[in-house]
Design an enzyme around this catalytic site. Sequence first.
Site, PDB file in Angstrom:
ATOM      1  N   GLN A   1       0.848  -1.204   0.000  1.00  9.54           N
ATOM      2  CA  GLN A   1       0.000   0.000   0.000  1.00  9.54           C
ATOM      3  C   GLN A   1       0.875   1.242   0.000  1.00  9.54           C
ATOM      4  OE1 GLN A   1      -2.735   0.171   3.324  1.00  9.54           O
ATOM      5  NE2 GLN A   1      -3.969   1.733   2.337  1.00  9.54           N
TER       6      GLN A   1
ATOM      7  N   ALA B   1      -6.750 -18.453  -5.393  1.00  8.54           N
ATOM      8  CA  ALA B   1      -8.177 -18.593  -5.698  1.00  8.54           C
ATOM      9  C   ALA B   1      -8.993 -19.002  -4.477  1.00  8.54           C
ATOM     10  CB  ALA B   1      -8.361 -19.615  -6.814  1.00  8.54           C
TER      11      ALA B   1
ATOM     12  N   ARG C   1     -17.339 -10.442   1.290  1.00 12.46           N
ATOM     13  CA  ARG C   1     -17.370  -9.039   0.867  1.00 12.46           C
ATOM     14  C   ARG C   1     -18.299  -8.731  -0.292  1.00 12.46           C
ATOM     15  NH1 ARG C   1     -15.273  -6.748   5.439  1.00 12.46           N
ATOM     16  NH2 ARG C   1     -13.236  -7.616   5.939  1.00 12.46           N
TER      17      ARG C   1
END
Length: 231
Positions: free
Chosen positions: A87, A160, A170
Amino acid sequence: MKVRLINYTKDPEKIVAQSARLCYSALGIEELREKLSDESIIKLVKKIMKLGHYSVLEHATFTFAIEEISRVTSHQLVRHRLASFSQQSQRYVKINKEGLTFIIPKSIEKNKKLAKIYIDAIKKLDGIYQQLLDYNIEAEDARYILPQAVTTKMIISANARELLHIFKLRCCNRAQWEIRELAMNMLKEVKSIAPTIFENAGPPCVLGSCPEGKLSCGKPWSKNKGEGVNE
Ligand SMILES: Cc1cc2nc3c(=O)[nH]c(=O)nc-3n(C[C@H](O)[C@H](O)[C@H](O)COP(=O)(O)OP(=O)(O)OC[C@H]3O[C@@H](n4cnc5c(N)ncnc54)[C@H](O)[C@@H]3O)c2cc1C
């Protein structure tokens, strides 16, 4: 919000099928791979998904570039411990005078008066942030004044199996709108690459009943009505 799939395991469904077949075959690994037709790959992946033998899904990894999401959402995303994250740092990257971008939730945006109060408050905080920098306060300390609405960018990689878990939590209506939008976009991307693995990805109501009890949204997902559309 910008979401792009920037890298992934070559032939993800083939490596998953190959790994599954390997467990039960006397053939050599290369020979086994060569013998896998497109049809048998789909058949094998469907079988794995039905049986819940998910460990072989871990051989297929996907990497996303994500931009223009709030720090609210990045904070929720990084709770997924089996994914990998990078990030943009607020310690090393200063937000310049013209640079502060932020998310306005629709619930606030649609009310002109509230939107103005919200935007003015963020601009004020940005002004204080810039003032602190002008006083040579390090960005790592000046950033304490920044709101959670401020946008961020990140790269996330996940296999995956973990992505299916993320989509389960989510893409659900119980998740907050911004991370739901993000998860829906990620699902759309991987579904175009690995349609069999992600065929039934999404909240538990895709295939069965909702486990949320009283907290259920009462609107079961309909995969026939298009990507990310709840009935
Ligand atoms: C609607 C919603 C509301 C939420 N509200 C809150 C909240 O109010 N407060 C809050 O703190 N969080 C909240 N969360 C975050 C939530 O508690 C989880 O931290 C987040 O969803 C990550 O899920 P996870 O731990 O299952 O998945 P991941 O970290 O992605 O892990 C995947 C799976 O790996 C296994 N695993 C990973 N690590 C371990 C471990 N150390 N030990 C054993 N098994 C492990 C588990 O089976 C886990 O499900 C919320 C999440 C959602 C979707």
